[in-house]
Motif scaffolding. Sequence first.
Motif, PDB file in Angstrom:
ATOM      1  N   LEU A 143       5.643   8.861   4.757  1.00 54.63           N
ATOM      2  CA  LEU A 143       4.869   8.577   3.551  1.00 54.63           C
ATOM      3  C   LEU A 143       5.691   7.574   2.770  1.00 54.63           C
ATOM      4  N   GLY A 144       5.091   6.471   2.434  1.00 47.22           N
ATOM      5  CA  GLY A 144       5.847   5.445   1.733  1.00 47.22           C
ATOM      6  C   GLY A 144       4.990   4.232   1.460  1.00 47.22           C
ATOM      7  N   VAL A 147       4.574   6.556  10.912  1.00 46.83           N
ATOM      8  CA  VAL A 147       4.494   5.104  10.802  1.00 46.83           C
ATOM      9  C   VAL A 147       5.911   4.610  10.607  1.00 46.83           C
ATOM     10  N   THR A 148       6.192   3.389  11.068  1.00 44.87           N
ATOM     11  CA  THR A 148       7.539   2.856  10.883  1.00 44.87           C
ATOM     12  C   THR A 148       7.496   1.534  10.140  1.00 44.87           C
ATOM     13  N   ARG A 149       8.560   1.252   9.443  1.00 48.55           N
ATOM     14  CA  ARG A 149       8.794  -0.073   8.852  1.00 48.55           C
ATOM     15  C   ARG A 149      10.006  -0.590   9.615  1.00 48.55           C
ATOM     16  N   ALA A 195       0.845  -1.199   0.000  1.00 53.60           N
ATOM     17  CA  ALA A 195       0.000   0.000   0.000  1.00 53.60           C
ATOM     18  C   ALA A 195       0.875   1.242   0.000  1.00 53.60           C
ATOM     19  N   THR A 196       0.485   2.216  -0.783  1.00 56.03           N
ATOM     20  CA  THR A 196       1.179   3.500  -0.803  1.00 56.03           C
ATOM     21  C   THR A 196       0.460   4.429   0.156  1.00 56.03           C
ATOM     22  N   ILE A 197       1.179   4.959   1.117  1.00 56.32           N
ATOM     23  CA  ILE A 197       0.618   5.862   2.121  1.00 56.32           C
ATOM     24  C   ILE A 197       0.681   7.278   1.553  1.00 56.32           C
TER      25      ILE A 197
END
Length: 137
Positions: free
Chosen positions: A28-29, A19-21, A6-8
């Motif tokens: 945004l990512g 948000v973190t990965r 999903a593209t934020i």
Amino acid sequence: MVFHEATIEAIILHPPTPVTRGTTPVPLGKLIVGNVDTDAVDMEGASPLTPGSYMVVYAEKLAEADHPGIESVSGDLWIPIGGEQGLFDVDGSTATARSSIVKSLYAGGPESSGPASRSGKFVTDIEALKEVAQSRP
């Protein structure tokens, strides 16, 4: 389960933390969103995520340690909260709840939008969703 990248485009969390990965902030990512595979399973309260669609998704982050056995996803995975109750389809500035269970928005005070009609699904706007998300304690 099925997994979609999903593209934020915007984050409406409170507090406004990115948000973190893993441990890397992703304001945004792209993130991986998991959902019930509605082609394989008929499950009440589950509707498919359609690639290319615009949605507001209230999701819970599962770190890699929280989803053992799912080997097709490395790192964090996001799951819609309450199944389709956490999904709103977006058309312009209008957001329509996927679930007929969603009847109104509540931010710890009076309802911030009128209830859904008995025959339809709850409809609101993006600004009302932001207001509720950002007013959480």
